[in-house]
Design a protein around this motif. Sequence first.
Motif, mmCIF file in Angstrom:
data_model
loop_
_atom_site.group_PDB
_atom_site.id
_atom_site.type_symbol
_atom_site.label_atom_id
_atom_site.label_comp_id
_atom_site.label_asym_id
_atom_site.label_seq_id
_atom_site.Cartn_x
_atom_site.Cartn_y
_atom_site.Cartn_z
ATOM 1 N N PHE A 257 0.861 -1.183 0.000
ATOM 2 C CA PHE A 257 0.000 0.000 0.000
ATOM 3 C C PHE A 257 0.896 1.233 0.000
ATOM 4 C CE2 PHE A 257 0.578 -1.440 4.361
ATOM 5 C CZ PHE A 257 0.937 -0.297 5.050
ATOM 6 N N ASN A 258 0.345 2.357 -0.437
ATOM 7 C CA ASN A 258 1.081 3.631 -0.466
ATOM 8 C C ASN A 258 2.432 3.500 -1.179
ATOM 9 O OD1 ASN A 258 -1.064 4.597 1.001
ATOM 10 N ND2 ASN A 258 0.043 4.796 2.933
ATOM 11 N N ASN A 259 2.432 2.755 -2.305
ATOM 12 C CA ASN A 259 3.635 2.596 -3.137
ATOM 13 C C ASN A 259 4.793 1.906 -2.410
ATOM 14 O OD1 ASN A 259 2.545 3.940 -5.481
ATOM 15 N ND2 ASN A 259 2.832 5.875 -4.393
ATOM 16 N N ALA A 260 4.472 1.086 -1.436
ATOM 17 C CA ALA A 260 5.500 0.330 -0.722
ATOM 18 C C ALA A 260 4.978 -1.071 -0.443
ATOM 19 C CB ALA A 260 5.894 1.024 0.572
ATOM 20 N N THR A 261 5.891 -2.004 -0.235
ATOM 21 C CA THR A 261 5.554 -3.375 0.121
ATOM 22 C C THR A 261 6.239 -3.711 1.439
ATOM 23 O OG1 THR A 261 5.320 -4.055 -2.190
ATOM 24 C CG2 THR A 261 5.692 -5.795 -0.580
ATOM 25 N N TYR A 262 5.498 -4.357 2.330
ATOM 26 C CA TYR A 262 6.010 -4.727 3.644
ATOM 27 C C TYR A 262 5.948 -6.247 3.791
ATOM 28 C CZ TYR A 262 5.402 0.246 4.565
ATOM 29 O OH TYR A 262 5.465 1.612 4.495
ATOM 30 N N PHE A 263 6.987 -6.819 4.384
ATOM 31 C CA PHE A 263 7.110 -8.273 4.551
ATOM 32 C C PHE A 263 7.507 -8.552 5.995
ATOM 33 C CE2 PHE A 263 9.959 -11.949 4.770
ATOM 34 C CZ PHE A 263 9.204 -12.938 4.153
ATOM 35 N N SER A 264 6.905 -9.572 6.595
ATOM 36 C CA SER A 264 7.284 -9.942 7.967
ATOM 37 C C SER A 264 7.485 -11.438 8.085
ATOM 38 C CB SER A 264 6.223 -9.472 8.972
ATOM 39 O OG SER A 264 4.993 -10.146 8.768
ATOM 40 N N ASN A 265 8.479 -11.826 8.857
ATOM 41 C CA ASN A 265 8.745 -13.240 9.159
ATOM 42 C C ASN A 265 9.843 -13.322 10.213
ATOM 43 O OD1 ASN A 265 11.156 -12.693 7.692
ATOM 44 N ND2 ASN A 265 11.272 -14.813 7.023
ATOM 45 N N HIS A 274 13.553 -13.393 16.053
ATOM 46 C CA HIS A 274 13.768 -12.128 15.351
ATOM 47 C C HIS A 274 12.684 -11.884 14.294
ATOM 48 C CE1 HIS A 274 17.719 -12.527 17.239
ATOM 49 N NE2 HIS A 274 17.836 -11.225 17.079
ATOM 50 N N ILE A 275 11.426 -11.888 14.745
ATOM 51 C CA ILE A 275 10.353 -11.503 13.821
ATOM 52 C C ILE A 275 10.628 -10.076 13.368
ATOM 53 C CG2 ILE A 275 7.891 -11.007 13.609
ATOM 54 C CD1 ILE A 275 7.330 -13.301 15.471
ATOM 55 N N THR A 276 10.727 -9.894 12.052
ATOM 56 C CA THR A 276 11.214 -8.651 11.468
ATOM 57 C C THR A 276 10.294 -8.190 10.349
ATOM 58 O OG1 THR A 276 13.513 -9.223 11.982
ATOM 59 C CG2 THR A 276 13.164 -7.604 10.228
ATOM 60 N N ILE A 277 10.115 -6.877 10.258
ATOM 61 C CA ILE A 277 9.383 -6.278 9.134
ATOM 62 C C ILE A 277 10.401 -5.667 8.184
ATOM 63 C CG2 ILE A 277 7.705 -4.517 8.434
ATOM 64 C CD1 ILE A 277 6.552 -4.713 11.298
ATOM 65 N N ARG A 278 10.259 -5.965 6.905
ATOM 66 C CA ARG A 278 11.103 -5.366 5.868
ATOM 67 C C ARG A 278 10.239 -4.518 4.941
ATOM 68 N NH1 ARG A 278 16.190 -7.875 5.648
ATOM 69 N NH2 ARG A 278 16.311 -9.827 6.834
#
Length: 338
Positions: A257-265, A274-278
């Motif tokens: 959303f908002n011209n960005a992509t977010y990934f978590s794992n 180390h659950i992390t958002i990229r």
Amino acid sequence: MLLLLLTLIATVVSADLPSTSVFYPKLAGIACYRIPSILQTSNGILIAFAEARKGSCSDSAAYAIATRRSVDGGDTWGNVSFIGSSSYMIGNPASVALKNGQAALIFVRHSKTCTGGCGIGNGIVFSTDEGISWSTPKDLSFGAAKGALPGPGTALQLLSGRILVVSHLGAYQNDYVSYSDNGGNTFVTNTRTFPKMDEAALTQLSNGSVLLNMRHRTSPSLGRGIAISHDNGMTWSSISYDKTLISPVCQASIVSFNNATYFSNPADPKGRDHITIRKSVDNAVTWKASLVVHEGSTFGYSCLVKGELSKGELNQGGILFESANQTIAFARFNLSLQ
């Protein structure tokens, strides 16, 4: 030296984002909650889901899907309620906020005698009042993917209005993508399969392409499995691997959303910690920023909210994740990851 050690310990503890417990052992008499899913309605209401497991945390103990609502951006959560049936067990929540204002939840149906991954069908429920109440479960036919386990985490509605859901049939056997062009009332399963893949998530990138991000047994060495569609999920590229998205063999979440992509794992190939958002701003080609949500070892599953949170501070995103002590927690994070 002792003062230095205490300072270092404090630094480690403070690395976790502040969070609020949403599902936890003994809540409403349930032994264990697992497999988070979350959506945000057009009015900013957060609806969280998780499998309710009786007696233990084992996969075979899942029997219903629990849900809670937040009207203040995740600070507080309302009473827990349950979606399910007395005639069969359900699990693997995959939720999506639809453009028509409804919320939808897709799931797998299990036989009452299930002792493992024994899906016998799939279903969907809708809410027209932002998660206060839910429709009677409607049986879905996924064709070749009948009884496959959706997501878990999110389903996806494209800009065109088409709804997509990815599911896996058998452990590390095949992933399938199913689509609906009538608001989720019926689904058609694409004949294309993704062999040796497992739990997966879909997102529509800012360039309009659809990205499929998949778990597989060689995730620790190859990174997440990836496939791309340029025609709303009808045809797909061959499977490639994103080595930047380091991972143990575990579920992950991805939203755009908002011209960005977010990934978590869990961003550790050696274990679920180390659950992390990229964050990516070039359609998931590169990942330039990251943020640790929770350092410690957990079950490792997570689900990102699609969209900026409407309630509370500006420029905040949300994540529902499996935290310490068998708790599923919600945390906010600044979308401007550095």
